[in-house]
Design an enzyme around this catalytic site. Sequence first.
Site, mmCIF file in Angstrom:
data_model
loop_
_atom_site.group_PDB
_atom_site.id
_atom_site.type_symbol
_atom_site.label_atom_id
_atom_site.label_comp_id
_atom_site.label_asym_id
_atom_site.label_seq_id
_atom_site.Cartn_x
_atom_site.Cartn_y
_atom_site.Cartn_z
ATOM 1 N N SER A 42 0.847 -1.193 0.000
ATOM 2 C CA SER A 42 0.000 0.000 0.000
ATOM 3 C C SER A 42 0.881 1.239 0.000
ATOM 4 C CB SER A 42 -0.912 0.015 1.234
ATOM 5 O OG SER A 42 -1.764 1.142 1.211
ATOM 6 N N GLU A 43 0.487 2.244 -0.800
ATOM 7 C CA GLU A 43 1.331 3.432 -0.963
ATOM 8 C C GLU A 43 1.622 4.165 0.336
ATOM 9 O OE1 GLU A 43 -1.709 4.295 -4.288
ATOM 10 O OE2 GLU A 43 -1.490 2.606 -2.914
ATOM 11 N N ASN A 44 0.745 4.004 1.340
ATOM 12 C CA ASN A 44 0.978 4.718 2.587
ATOM 13 C C ASN A 44 1.994 4.029 3.490
ATOM 14 O OD1 ASN A 44 -1.006 2.699 3.007
ATOM 15 N ND2 ASN A 44 -1.680 3.691 4.880
ATOM 16 N N SER A 88 7.907 3.809 0.363
ATOM 17 C CA SER A 88 6.877 3.139 -0.418
ATOM 18 C C SER A 88 6.963 3.537 -1.885
ATOM 19 C CB SER A 88 5.495 3.484 0.149
ATOM 20 O OG SER A 88 4.484 2.879 -0.612
#
Length: 200
Positions: free
Chosen positions: A24-26, A66
């Site tokens: 996940s990008e976060n 990320s």
Amino acid sequence: ANLGIGIPMMAANFIKGITVTLQSENGILGLGPFPRPGEQDPDLINAGKQTVTVQEGGSFFSSDKSFAMIRGGHVDLTMLGGLQVSADGDLANWMIPGKMVKGMGGAVDLVGSAGTQVVVTMEHTAKGSHKILPHCTLPLTGKNVVNKIITEKCVMEVVDGVGLVLTEIADSETVDSIKTSTGASFEVSPKLQLLQQIDV
């Protein structure tokens, strides 16, 4: 693999029999399925602010790390939603002009990363309007980036030098009904098969 917000994220609930590491990008590596009701942790969320679970061995890190993973080509596959996809694999999925937009998010980085396979999962049409078109009319997220389109009606692959190729079709559809609901022309694979399903 990275799963986008909406339909793509639901795929996390149906991964069985193979090992897939979701990112996940976060800043999460090792996303699991959505939590069961009553087991949600409000501090454990994905990039779309949905509560999630993390697999054993999962890890957490900053957003810059990320995106270094994404931009460095370390994400093999991304599944994204789409507003429009063109016959050449152009993708528009981040804004409709005149409507409020929170931002582009990580989609531009995900589709622009060399070596990342891009799969778009979306409804085949929107309020009767075509979403698969000869050319996108909405602002692009990426040009010539989509490898595969999955809808409730069919699966199409984007093939260099050919364009769209119909490879799977729902048992409720015909090639002619797909032609009617698709705004771009396409070839039919000689190995066309029924839309594959999973056991739930």
